[in-house]
Design an enzyme around this catalytic site. Structure first.
Site, PDB file in Angstrom:
ATOM      1  N   CYS A   1     -19.775  95.445 -45.048  1.00 38.30           N
ATOM      2  CA  CYS A   1     -19.803  96.822 -44.542  1.00 38.30           C
ATOM      3  C   CYS A   1     -20.232  96.854 -43.071  1.00 38.30           C
ATOM      4  O   CYS A   1     -19.950  97.810 -42.361  1.00 38.30           O
ATOM      5  CB  CYS A   1     -20.752  97.653 -45.384  1.00 38.30           C
ATOM      6  SG  CYS A   1     -22.379  96.893 -45.504  1.00 38.30           S
TER       7      CYS A   1
ATOM      8  N   LYS B   1     -25.605  98.402 -62.785  1.00 38.13           N
ATOM      9  CA  LYS B   1     -24.194  98.076 -62.989  1.00 38.13           C
ATOM     10  C   LYS B   1     -23.643  97.326 -61.770  1.00 38.13           C
ATOM     11  O   LYS B   1     -23.543  97.894 -60.690  1.00 38.13           O
ATOM     12  CB  LYS B   1     -23.381  99.362 -63.183  1.00 38.13           C
ATOM     13  CG  LYS B   1     -21.929  99.056 -63.476  1.00 38.13           C
ATOM     14  CD  LYS B   1     -21.054 100.253 -63.275  1.00 38.13           C
ATOM     15  CE  LYS B   1     -19.813  99.995 -62.478  1.00 38.13           C
ATOM     16  NZ  LYS B   1     -19.274  98.678 -62.378  1.00 38.13           N
TER      17      LYS B   1
ATOM     18  N   GLU C   1     -25.404 104.100 -49.818  1.00 39.98           N
ATOM     19  CA  GLU C   1     -25.034 103.177 -48.729  1.00 39.98           C
ATOM     20  C   GLU C   1     -23.528 103.012 -48.798  1.00 39.98           C
ATOM     21  O   GLU C   1     -23.015 102.388 -49.724  1.00 39.98           O
ATOM     22  CB  GLU C   1     -25.733 101.823 -48.923  1.00 39.98           C
ATOM     23  CG  GLU C   1     -27.248 101.897 -49.008  1.00 39.98           C
ATOM     24  CD  GLU C   1     -27.891 102.350 -47.712  1.00 39.98           C
ATOM     25  OE1 GLU C   1     -27.266 102.232 -46.642  1.00 39.98           O
ATOM     26  OE2 GLU C   1     -29.033 102.852 -47.773  1.00 39.98           O
TER      27      GLU C   1
ATOM     28  N   GLU D   1     -11.536 102.927 -42.852  1.00 42.93           N
ATOM     29  CA  GLU D   1     -12.112 101.621 -43.182  1.00 42.93           C
ATOM     30  C   GLU D   1     -11.051 100.737 -43.848  1.00 42.93           C
ATOM     31  O   GLU D   1     -10.431 101.144 -44.825  1.00 42.93           O
ATOM     32  CB  GLU D   1     -13.298 101.793 -44.139  1.00 42.93           C
ATOM     33  CG  GLU D   1     -14.005 100.483 -44.407  1.00 42.93           C
ATOM     34  CD  GLU D   1     -15.142 100.605 -45.412  1.00 42.93           C
ATOM     35  OE1 GLU D   1     -14.961 101.263 -46.452  1.00 42.93           O
ATOM     36  OE2 GLU D   1     -16.217 100.031 -45.156  1.00 42.93           O
TER      37      GLU D   1
HETATM   38  P1  NAD Z   1     -16.559 101.311 -54.950  1.00 44.57           P
HETATM   39  O1  NAD Z   1     -17.117 102.596 -54.485  1.00 44.57           O
HETATM   40  O2  NAD Z   1     -15.176 101.298 -55.492  1.00 44.57           O
HETATM   41  O3  NAD Z   1     -17.450 100.677 -56.098  1.00 44.57           O
HETATM   42  C1  NAD Z   1     -18.815 100.414 -55.932  1.00 44.57           C
HETATM   43  C2  NAD Z   1     -19.488 100.440 -57.279  1.00 44.57           C
HETATM   44  O4  NAD Z   1     -19.412 101.760 -57.808  1.00 44.57           O
HETATM   45  C3  NAD Z   1     -18.820  99.537 -58.320  1.00 44.57           C
HETATM   46  O5  NAD Z   1     -19.805  98.977 -59.153  1.00 44.57           O
HETATM   47  C4  NAD Z   1     -17.963 100.520 -59.089  1.00 44.57           C
HETATM   48  O6  NAD Z   1     -17.664 100.103 -60.409  1.00 44.57           O
HETATM   49  C5  NAD Z   1     -18.833 101.753 -59.093  1.00 44.57           C
HETATM   50  N1  NAD Z   1     -18.121 103.014 -59.289  1.00 44.57           N
HETATM   51  C6  NAD Z   1     -16.817 103.299 -59.060  1.00 44.57           C
HETATM   52  N2  NAD Z   1     -16.558 104.589 -59.406  1.00 44.57           N
HETATM   53  C7  NAD Z   1     -17.724 105.119 -59.828  1.00 44.57           C
HETATM   54  C8  NAD Z   1     -18.109 106.400 -60.300  1.00 44.57           C
HETATM   55  N3  NAD Z   1     -17.232 107.406 -60.421  1.00 44.57           N
HETATM   56  N4  NAD Z   1     -19.397 106.599 -60.616  1.00 44.57           N
HETATM   57  C9  NAD Z   1     -20.301 105.607 -60.480  1.00 44.57           C
HETATM   58  N5  NAD Z   1     -19.992 104.365 -60.074  1.00 44.57           N
HETATM   59  C10 NAD Z   1     -18.722 104.124 -59.745  1.00 44.57           C
HETATM   60  O7  NAD Z   1     -16.714 100.296 -53.749  1.00 44.57           O
HETATM   61  P2  NAD Z   1     -16.228  98.786 -53.682  1.00 44.57           P
HETATM   62  O8  NAD Z   1     -14.743  98.773 -53.454  1.00 44.57           O
HETATM   63  O9  NAD Z   1     -16.808  98.027 -54.820  1.00 44.57           O
HETATM   64  O10 NAD Z   1     -16.980  98.280 -52.368  1.00 44.57           O
HETATM   65  C11 NAD Z   1     -16.462  98.388 -51.082  1.00 44.57           C
HETATM   66  C12 NAD Z   1     -17.123  99.528 -50.347  1.00 44.57           C
HETATM   67  O11 NAD Z   1     -18.526  99.359 -50.326  1.00 44.57           O
HETATM   68  C13 NAD Z   1     -16.705  99.595 -48.884  1.00 44.57           C
HETATM   69  O12 NAD Z   1     -16.443 100.937 -48.555  1.00 44.57           O
HETATM   70  C14 NAD Z   1     -17.932  99.103 -48.146  1.00 44.57           C
HETATM   71  O13 NAD Z   1     -18.079  99.570 -46.827  1.00 44.57           O
HETATM   72  C15 NAD Z   1     -19.019  99.610 -49.013  1.00 44.57           C
HETATM   73  N6  NAD Z   1     -20.263  98.872 -48.779  1.00 44.57           N
HETATM   74  C16 NAD Z   1     -21.287  99.505 -48.149  1.00 44.57           C
HETATM   75  C17 NAD Z   1     -22.475  98.823 -47.878  1.00 44.57           C
HETATM   76  C18 NAD Z   1     -23.635  99.489 -47.187  1.00 44.57           C
HETATM   77  O14 NAD Z   1     -24.726  98.934 -47.226  1.00 44.57           O
HETATM   78  N7  NAD Z   1     -23.463 100.630 -46.562  1.00 44.57           N
HETATM   79  C19 NAD Z   1     -22.587  97.486 -48.280  1.00 44.57           C
HETATM   80  C20 NAD Z   1     -21.511  96.878 -48.909  1.00 44.57           C
HETATM   81  C21 NAD Z   1     -20.349  97.577 -49.170  1.00 44.57           C
END
Ligand code: NAD
Length: 482
Positions: free
Chosen positions: A282, A173, A248, A384
């Site tokens: 990130c 997804k 991650e 963050e």
């Molecule tokens: P998010 O957690 O809102 O969403 C990430 C993914 O999870 C999306 O595909 C979303 O639809 C899905 N999702 C949301 N709720 C869910 C649930 N209840 N169950 C399963 N999936 C669900 O994050 P975002 O806003 O898309 O991304 C930004 C975040 O990602 C920031 O906190 C950033 O630091 C982090 N990030 C981390 C890394 C890393 O490698 N550590 C890399 C990139 C981004």
């Protein structure tokens, strides 16, 4: 208007609900395509297709899997420009960045893991003159991969490629905020001859599609990249089901500049650590610490650099920063600038939304912002923000900066800028962080372990770490002596 489709059992299909969600172009604030609003029934269909494909794919030779993954990478490379345009359109990032970083990295991910498929080996442990143990590593079965919006295809493929290389079938997804290149990847997989059902891509909202993957009783492992709050929910939900998890998550990374750094190089690179991809990586350094001996000189030169960078439409080749990803995200980032002021910070540059002329007048642009004068314990320095906003703070000693750097709940990445070799090693050892860069940033060797400590995540991606995550080890012990 273009309607995206799910990729299930090798076919592009509409969601069972028949409903769609608007997909925005952040540079114009306009809807440009429609995303399937899928639900658990689409995830069930994807699981069924993956389960049916699993025996064939997992029993295919390493060479065969390698060949197909390599073909995907080659086809992506042929379509690099088209994918870069799609990524920039969907995410708001400068086109040059998508062309130089996002899509080349997606190509490398498939190429790297196509090679890893033929290089991966398992361990053996001899017991003196008595017995030998060897480890079998089998694919897990059907696995889930869930990715965020900041580096859409880059992070999506970073998970899918090792999962497929090790013989798993995948229900994936992408973020509903940036689904476009994942959709286009479906077409590439069809052309590359990936057998039907081996990879399934289901579009939709996190709490609907993402959650359906997490709670699916037969999806045995989930690799997730996204926010810490979502990761916490996934951990809480999947743990009682004994699923294997790789998480991650977020970061609040320190950039530490010592008085003995190479000033010219550091100034240039620190701009990138802070504001690359509008600060939406990130790994971006959102807390800049500068030693007092050079603080004023460094700060003034840095602010000059930041003020002179163009924020503009992603297609303009001189735009250093493009639009942030969505209206909601822009509002969140701007609210953190207000918070920084309330907490007593001084805005040294930026601090506001920028308005472009038509047709970009409804786009989501924020000036790169540097805030001074905040305590390292305040919310602006602990939470963050994930946008083009950083703080700058002076320090005197290594001990002092280590205390401030390690004071957040996060521990993903850090960068240290010094010409003193011993200091560099001391700092690397003591920083609470999964990744430390010395005199560089975002220099990546795909073989290295990638991931965070504390609330930045659990587990490591990259190289054989990822191959290990996507396989189940089984020890076989054979006695041959008395
Ligand atoms: P998010 O957690 O809102 O969403 C990430 C993914 O999870 C999306 O595909 C979303 O639809 C899905 N999702 C949301 N709720 C869910 C649930 N209840 N169950 C399963 N999936 C669900 O994050 P975002 O806003 O898309 O991304 C930004 C975040 O990602 C920031 O906190 C950033 O630091 C982090 N990030 C981390 C890394 C890393 O490698 N550590 C890399 C990139 C981004």
């Amino acid at each position: 208007m273009e309607k995206l489709a799910n990729y299930i059992d090798g076919k592009l299909v509409p969601p069972t609900s028949g409903e769609y969600i608007d997909n925005y172009n952040p540079s114009k604030g306009e809807v440009f395509s429609l995303i399937p609003k899928s639900d658990s029934s689409d995830v069930d269909a994807a699981y069924a297709a993956a389960a049916e494909a699993f025996p064939g794919w997992s029993n295919s030779s390493n060479d065969e899997r390698s060949r197909i993954l390599f073909r995907i990478s080659a086809l992506l490379e042929e379509h690099l420009e088209e994918f870069a345009e799609a990524e920039s359109l969907d995410n708001g990032k400068p086109l040059w960045l998508a062309r130089q970083v996002d899509i080349p990295r997606a190509i490398s991910n498939f190429r790297f893991f196509s090679q890893a498929a033929t290089q991966f080996a398992s361990e053996s442990h001899a017991m003196q003159d008595k017995a030998i143990n060897y480890t079998l590593r089998d694919p897990i079965g059907v696995v889930g991969c869930i990715s965020p919006w900041n580096l859409p295809l880059y992070l999506f493929t970073w998970k899918i490629a090792p999962a497929l290389a090790t013989g798993n079938c995948v229900v994936a997804k992408p973020s509903e905020v940036t689904p476009y290149t994942a959709y286009k990847l479906s077409e590439i997989c069809q052309k590359a001859g990936l057998p039907a059902g081996v990879l399934n891509i289901v579009h939709g909202l996190g709490p609907e599609v993402g959650a359906a993957i997490v709670v699916h009783p037969k999806i045995k492992a989930v690799s997730f990249t996204g926010g810490t709050q979502t990761g916490e929910w996934i951990a809480r939900t999947a743990a009682p089901m004994f699923k294997k998890l790789s998480l991650e998550l977020g970061g609040k990374n320190p950039t530490i500049v010592f008085g003995d750094c190479d000033m010219k190089k550091t100034l240039k690179e620190v701009f990138r650590t802070a504001f690359a991809n509008q600060g939406q990586i990130c790994l971006c350094g959102s807390r800049l610490f500068v030693q007092k001996s050079i603080y004023t000189e460094f700060k003034n030169a840095f602010i000059e650099i930041v003020k002179n960078q163009k924020v503009g439409p992603p297609r303009d080749s001189d735009s250093k920063l493009g639009a942030v990803v969505s209206k909601g995200h822009m509002v969140k980032v701007l609210s953190y600038i207000d918070l920084a002021k309330e907490e007593g910070g001084t805005i040294l540059c930026g601090g506001e939304q920028l308005h472009m002329s038509a047709p970009y007048d409804k786009g989501y642009y924020i000036a790169p912002t540097v805030v001074e004068g905040l305590s390292h314990t305040c919310r602006t320095n602990q939470e963050e923000i994930f946008g083009p906003v950083i703080t700058i703070t002076p320090f005197e000693t290594e001990e002092e900066v280590l205390e401030m750097a390690n004071s957040t709940e996060y521990g993903l990445a850090a960068s240290v800028w010094t010409e003193n070799l011993s200091r560099a090693h001391r700092m690397a050892k003591k920083l609470e962080s999964g990744i430390v860069w010395i005199n560089c940033w975002l220099l990546r060797d795909l073989r290295t372990p990638f991931g965070g400590v504390k609330s930045s995540g659990v587990g490591r991606e990259g190289g054989f770490e990822a191959m290990k995550f996507f396989t189940e080890p089984k020890n076989v012990c054979i006695q041959y002596g008395d």
